[in-house]
Motif scaffolding. Structure first.
Motif, PDB file in Angstrom:
ATOM      1  N   ARG A   3      14.765   9.512   1.126  1.00  0.00           N
ATOM      2  CA  ARG A   3      14.114   8.321   1.703  1.00  0.00           C
ATOM      3  C   ARG A   3      13.241   7.600   0.675  1.00  0.00           C
ATOM      4  NH1 ARG A   3      13.316   4.217   2.780  1.00  0.00           N
ATOM      5  NH2 ARG A   3      12.473   3.149   4.602  1.00  0.00           N
ATOM      6  N   LEU A   4      12.488   8.356  -0.096  1.00  0.00           N
ATOM      7  CA  LEU A   4      11.554   7.719  -1.053  1.00  0.00           C
ATOM      8  C   LEU A   4      12.273   7.073  -2.230  1.00  0.00           C
ATOM      9  CD1 LEU A   4       8.619  10.297  -0.966  1.00  0.00           C
ATOM     10  CD2 LEU A   4       8.521   7.901  -0.242  1.00  0.00           C
ATOM     11  N   LYS A   5      13.550   7.430  -2.405  1.00  0.00           N
ATOM     12  CA  LYS A   5      14.332   6.796  -3.465  1.00  0.00           C
ATOM     13  C   LYS A   5      14.957   5.482  -3.016  1.00  0.00           C
ATOM     14  CE  LYS A   5      15.656  10.805  -6.226  1.00  0.00           C
ATOM     15  NZ  LYS A   5      16.666  11.885  -6.283  1.00  0.00           N
ATOM     16  N   GLU A   6      14.886   5.180  -1.716  1.00  0.00           N
ATOM     17  CA  GLU A   6      15.437   3.916  -1.213  1.00  0.00           C
ATOM     18  C   GLU A   6      14.654   2.748  -1.817  1.00  0.00           C
ATOM     19  OE1 GLU A   6      17.910   3.370   1.264  1.00  0.00           O
ATOM     20  OE2 GLU A   6      18.398   5.505   1.188  1.00  0.00           O
ATOM     21  N   PRO A   7      15.367   1.658  -2.159  1.00  0.00           N
ATOM     22  CA  PRO A   7      14.702   0.533  -2.835  1.00  0.00           C
ATOM     23  C   PRO A   7      13.577  -0.116  -2.024  1.00  0.00           C
ATOM     24  CG  PRO A   7      17.063   0.098  -2.472  1.00  0.00           C
ATOM     25  CD  PRO A   7      16.828   1.502  -2.082  1.00  0.00           C
ATOM     26  N   ASP A   8      13.664  -0.074  -0.687  1.00  0.00           N
ATOM     27  CA  ASP A   8      12.616  -0.752   0.109  1.00  0.00           C
ATOM     28  C   ASP A   8      11.231  -0.118  -0.086  1.00  0.00           C
ATOM     29  OD1 ASP A   8      13.178   1.582   1.478  1.00  0.00           O
ATOM     30  OD2 ASP A   8      13.240   0.649   3.466  1.00  0.00           O
ATOM     31  N   CYS A   9      11.175   1.100  -0.587  1.00  0.00           N
ATOM     32  CA  CYS A   9       9.881   1.756  -0.811  1.00  0.00           C
ATOM     33  C   CYS A   9       9.071   1.090  -1.915  1.00  0.00           C
ATOM     34  CB  CYS A   9      10.067   3.240  -1.126  1.00  0.00           C
ATOM     35  SG  CYS A   9      10.641   4.160   0.297  1.00  0.00           S
ATOM     36  N   ALA A  10       9.724   0.263  -2.718  1.00  0.00           N
ATOM     37  CA  ALA A  10       9.003  -0.479  -3.760  1.00  0.00           C
ATOM     38  C   ALA A  10       7.968  -1.431  -3.154  1.00  0.00           C
ATOM     39  CB  ALA A  10       9.990  -1.263  -4.628  1.00  0.00           C
ATOM     40  N   TYR A  34       0.766  -6.050   8.206  1.00  0.00           N
ATOM     41  CA  TYR A  34      -0.284  -6.547   7.305  1.00  0.00           C
ATOM     42  C   TYR A  34       0.261  -6.876   5.916  1.00  0.00           C
ATOM     43  CZ  TYR A  34      -4.457  -6.290   4.333  1.00  0.00           C
ATOM     44  OH  TYR A  34      -5.426  -6.534   3.411  1.00  0.00           O
ATOM     45  N   ASP A  35       1.056  -5.988   5.329  1.00  0.00           N
ATOM     46  CA  ASP A  35       1.487  -6.291   3.947  1.00  0.00           C
ATOM     47  C   ASP A  35       2.958  -5.992   3.630  1.00  0.00           C
ATOM     48  OD1 ASP A  35       1.642  -3.570   3.636  1.00  0.00           O
ATOM     49  OD2 ASP A  35       0.508  -3.515   1.771  1.00  0.00           O
ATOM     50  N   GLY A  36       3.760  -5.729   4.661  1.00  0.00           N
ATOM     51  CA  GLY A  36       5.188  -5.561   4.413  1.00  0.00           C
ATOM     52  C   GLY A  36       5.601  -4.204   3.870  1.00  0.00           C
ATOM     53  N   SER A  37       4.653  -3.268   3.795  1.00  0.00           N
ATOM     54  CA  SER A  37       5.026  -1.904   3.408  1.00  0.00           C
ATOM     55  C   SER A  37       5.981  -1.323   4.457  1.00  0.00           C
ATOM     56  CB  SER A  37       3.791  -1.001   3.348  1.00  0.00           C
ATOM     57  OG  SER A  37       2.882  -1.468   2.391  1.00  0.00           O
ATOM     58  N   LEU A  46       3.280   6.874   4.952  1.00  0.00           N
ATOM     59  CA  LEU A  46       3.879   8.148   5.344  1.00  0.00           C
ATOM     60  C   LEU A  46       3.201   8.639   6.614  1.00  0.00           C
ATOM     61  CD1 LEU A  46       4.278  10.021   1.928  1.00  0.00           C
ATOM     62  CD2 LEU A  46       5.947   8.636   3.181  1.00  0.00           C
ATOM     63  N   ASP A  47       3.983   8.758   7.668  1.00  0.00           N
ATOM     64  CA  ASP A  47       3.478   9.125   8.996  1.00  0.00           C
ATOM     65  C   ASP A  47       4.165  10.426   9.410  1.00  0.00           C
ATOM     66  OD1 ASP A  47       3.275   9.414  11.772  1.00  0.00           O
ATOM     67  OD2 ASP A  47       4.188   7.482  12.235  1.00  0.00           O
ATOM     68  N   MET A  92       0.835  -1.199   0.000  1.00  0.00           N
ATOM     69  CA  MET A  92       0.000   0.000   0.000  1.00  0.00           C
ATOM     70  C   MET A  92       0.869   1.248   0.000  1.00  0.00           C
ATOM     71  SD  MET A  92      -1.356   0.095   3.987  1.00  0.00           S
ATOM     72  CE  MET A  92      -1.631  -1.665   4.186  1.00  0.00           C
ATOM     73  N   ARG A  93       0.315   2.308  -0.599  1.00  0.00           N
ATOM     74  CA  ARG A  93       1.019   3.598  -0.536  1.00  0.00           C
ATOM     75  C   ARG A  93       0.045   4.609   0.031  1.00  0.00           C
ATOM     76  NH1 ARG A  93       1.792   1.971  -5.682  1.00  0.00           N
ATOM     77  NH2 ARG A  93       3.732   0.837  -6.068  1.00  0.00           N
ATOM     78  N   ILE A  94       0.208   4.893   1.311  1.00  0.00           N
ATOM     79  CA  ILE A  94      -0.766   5.786   1.932  1.00  0.00           C
ATOM     80  C   ILE A  94      -0.103   6.891   2.754  1.00  0.00           C
ATOM     81  CG2 ILE A  94      -2.492   3.912   2.039  1.00  0.00           C
ATOM     82  CD1 ILE A  94      -2.087   3.815   5.021  1.00  0.00           C
ATOM     83  N   ILE A  95      -0.877   7.947   2.946  1.00  0.00           N
ATOM     84  CA  ILE A  95      -0.476   9.070   3.799  1.00  0.00           C
ATOM     85  C   ILE A  95      -1.400   9.070   5.008  1.00  0.00           C
ATOM     86  CG2 ILE A  95      -0.438  11.600   3.974  1.00  0.00           C
ATOM     87  CD1 ILE A  95       0.115  11.674   0.936  1.00  0.00           C
ATOM     88  N   LEU A  96      -0.816   9.131   6.206  1.00  0.00           N
ATOM     89  CA  LEU A  96      -1.632   9.220   7.414  1.00  0.00           C
ATOM     90  C   LEU A  96      -1.623  10.644   7.928  1.00  0.00           C
ATOM     91  CD1 LEU A  96      -0.680   6.114   9.636  1.00  0.00           C
ATOM     92  CD2 LEU A  96      -2.673   6.398   8.134  1.00  0.00           C
TER      93      LEU A  96
END
Ligand code: ADP
Ligand code: ZN
Length: 215
Positions: free
Chosen positions: A71-78, A23-26, A83-84, A1-5
């Motif tokens: 941070r958003l360019k880090e590979p784990d963001c795939a 829940y999903d490894g994000s 976003l908190d 998921m890609r969400i903003i809180l």
């Protein structure tokens, strides 16, 4: 998921984020955690940010945007991300939109966690955080105490009250939220990206989010 809180300090964004990554490894991206780690590590960013943070004021947008682009360019963001604590101002939201367009990333949902002011004040003054920066477990002296007073259940480090969790700093953080961050609710509402959820229970928030992502 890609969400903003979105949600005021004490709404439970950190707790909800931790449930969502299970829940999903994000990945959980908390600007507050990144900044606190930078302060602790004594980096240039940390030195520039510390005074703002201790006062309960916002760190300047330019510092935040550089930090988040990296941070958003880090590979784990795939794997997806939560976003908190970011974006926190209209200019940050506008800059984020440009950045995401550049990185070809779409946001699935913006969640507004809604909570009463009294609940928030009570939660923040009773909150304790593990001092170990790689743990950062969150406790509450009333509702979720550690098994041994003052000691983290998970890692054994001391649990502490954050330096921005004095009453004065809390009042400032809430005021900063109302003035600078609450306008984002309309900003994302107008774009049709927003879901407002009553945030009394973290489990309810998580269930509502996972359901609306499936729909
Ligand atoms: P809160 O519980 O207030 O939501 P956070 O842990 O998210 O706390 O943030 C702690 C502090 O870090 C904020 O009070 C602010 O000084 C700084 N900070 C965090 N995220 C941002 C941001 N996106 N823009 C500016 N400052 C930020
Ligand atoms: Zn710990």
């Amino acid at each position: 998921m890609r969400i903003i809180l979105l949600g005021s300090p004490g709404a439970g964004k950190g707790t909800v984020s931790k449930l969502l990554i299970a829940y999903d490894g994000s990945v959980h991206i908390s600007t507050g955690d990144i900044l606190r780690n930078a302060v602790k590590a004594g980096t240039l960013l940390g030195k520039k940010a510390k005074d703002y943070m201790d006062r309960g004021a916002l760190v300047p947008d330019s510092l935040i945007m550089d930090m988040m682009e990296e941070r958003l360019k880090e590979p784990d963001c795939a794997r997806g991300f939560i976003l908190d604590g970011f974006p926190r101002t209209i200019p940050q939201a506008e800059e984020l939109e440009k950045l995401l367009a550049k990185l070809k990333i779409d946001i699935d949902l913006v969640v507004n966690m809604e909570i009463g002011k009294e609940v928030v004040l009570d939660r923040l003054t009773t909150r304790r955080t593990c001092s170990n920066s790689s743990c950062q477990a969150i406790y509450n002296v009333k509702t979720m105490p550690t098994k041994v007073a003052g000691i983290c259940d998970k890692c054994g480090s001391p649990v502490i009250q954050r330096s921005d969790e004095t009453e004065e700093a809390i009042v400032n953080r809430l005021d900063t939220y109302n003035k600078q961050t609450a306008p984002l609710i309309d900003y994302y509402g107008t774009k049709g990206m927003l879901k407002t959820i009553e945030a009394a229970s973290s489990e309810t928030v998580v269930n509502t989010i996972t359901k609306s992502l499936k729909a």
